[in-house]
Design an enzyme around this catalytic site. Structure first.
Site, PDB file in Angstrom:
ATOM      1  N   SER A  99       1.022  -1.768   0.080  1.00 10.36           N
ATOM      2  CA  SER A  99      -0.367   0.284  -0.326  1.00 10.36           C
ATOM      3  C   SER A  99       0.942   1.036  -0.477  1.00 10.36           C
ATOM      4  O   SER A  99       0.509   2.091  -0.859  1.00 10.36           O
ATOM      5  CB  SER A  99      -0.461   0.009   0.864  1.00 10.36           C
ATOM      6  OG  SER A  99      -0.316  -0.153   1.988  1.00 10.36           O
ATOM      7  N   ASP A 168      -4.659  -0.799   8.152  1.00 11.85           N
ATOM      8  CA  ASP A 168      -4.820  -2.123   7.922  1.00 11.85           C
ATOM      9  C   ASP A 168      -3.634  -3.485   9.514  1.00 11.85           C
ATOM     10  O   ASP A 168      -2.266  -3.438   8.394  1.00 11.85           O
ATOM     11  CB  ASP A 168      -3.898  -2.676   6.904  1.00 11.85           C
ATOM     12  CG  ASP A 168      -3.659  -3.522   5.791  1.00 11.85           C
ATOM     13  OD1 ASP A 168      -4.575  -4.822   6.428  1.00 11.85           O
ATOM     14  OD2 ASP A 168      -2.944  -3.689   5.268  1.00 11.85           O
TER      15      ASP A 168
END
Length: 286
Positions: A99, A168
């Site tokens: 990410s 996350d």
């Protein structure tokens, strides 16, 4: 904490998470004003698929590798595949961008990323990855604590009004993690009310997530959207049957942008009994 994302790089959960992430970033780039992204659990940023941790589990074989060469994918999937390909040789898939790398690739000169990673080895790799990118600040620290330290964001003393908080975590101890996520997101929006918060969560048995969703619904946010991909029925608590993204204050028409991706991913990545969900738990109708 012994979790290493490298074992799971490029799996079906990464695919969903990063498709949604890129849709969120595209929405932020519709305006010229700068935006800020806080990635609370950033990992090392780039993962080898042909060896090491990812090679041992081969989870990418049922994720990103199944999408390679897909014909006429929805626009949001095509954008994701282009972003992954940009970090690889032509016609080869050797590494998977995490990410923070996908975010940095999408950002413009005026945008900023703060990537937090607590594990020393992973944080060191992340610092090496972005050593020459002045737009990215890597913090070797707990991402939840960073919410208080880094929000609301400022660059050269000027506050950045728009942006994204991506949460996350590994969910190793789920009874502890879900309340921490909810508390962190609540604080993030108290400190930075204009922000979008996107939370990745695993699905083993969906009904077990209801208390978490209730906590998210109680957070003062304009709206709350869920996007889920189950690659198999959620009848086993012992395996990752799917995953979801909970998005608080999603940008305008985000649901329309990602809606075509879900049935496509179900078809390409799912087994018998696969399913998707795109549902507003709270919606701003004003």
């Amino acid at each position: 904490m012994n979790y290493r994302h490298g074992f799971h790089a490029g799996n079906h959960a990464d695919v969903l998470k990063h498709v949604v992430l890129l849709a969120l970033l595209e929405a932020l780039m519709r305006k010229d004003a700068p935006f800020f992204v806080l990635d609370t659990h950033a990992g090392r940023g780039r993962y080898l698929l042909q060896g090491g941790q990812a090679g041992r589990t081969a989870e990418a074989a049922t994720g990103i590798l199944r999408l390679a060469g897909a014909k006429k994918p929805p626009a949001v999937i095509a954008r994701y595949l282009q972003a992954v390909a940009a970090d690889n040789p032509v016609d080869a898939l050797l590494v998977y961008p995490g990410s923070p790398l996908l975010t940095a690739q999408a950002m413009r000169a005026q945008d900023r990323l703060a990537a937090c990673e607590l594990q020393p080895e992973e944080a060191a790799a992340l610092k090496d990855l972005f050593a020459r990118d002045a737009r990215v600040a890597v913090h070797a620290r707990d991402g939840y604590d960073a919410v208080r330290a880094l929000l609301p964001p400022r660059v050269d003393g000027v506050r950045i009004a728009r942006g994204l908080v991506l949460v996350d975590p590994p969910y190793e101890a789920q009874d502890e993690e879900y309340p921490r996520v909810a508390r962190a997101v609540r604080e993030a929006l108290e400190r930075w009310p204009q922000a979008t918060c996107a939370i990745w969560y695993p699905i083993k048995q969906r009904r077990s997530l209801q208390p978490f969703f209730r906590k998210l619904e109680a957070i003062p946010a304009r709206s709350l959207l869920l996007a889920e991909l189950l690659v198999r029925p959620d009848d086993s608590p012992l395996r990752l049957n799917g995953s979801g993204m909970a998005i608080l204050n999603p940008p305008w028409k985000l649901d329309e942008a990602i809606a075509p991706a879900l049935p496509f991913l179900q078809q390409k990545l799912g087994e018998t009994g696969a399913a998707t969900r795109l549902e507003w738990l709270k919606r701003d109708v004003g």
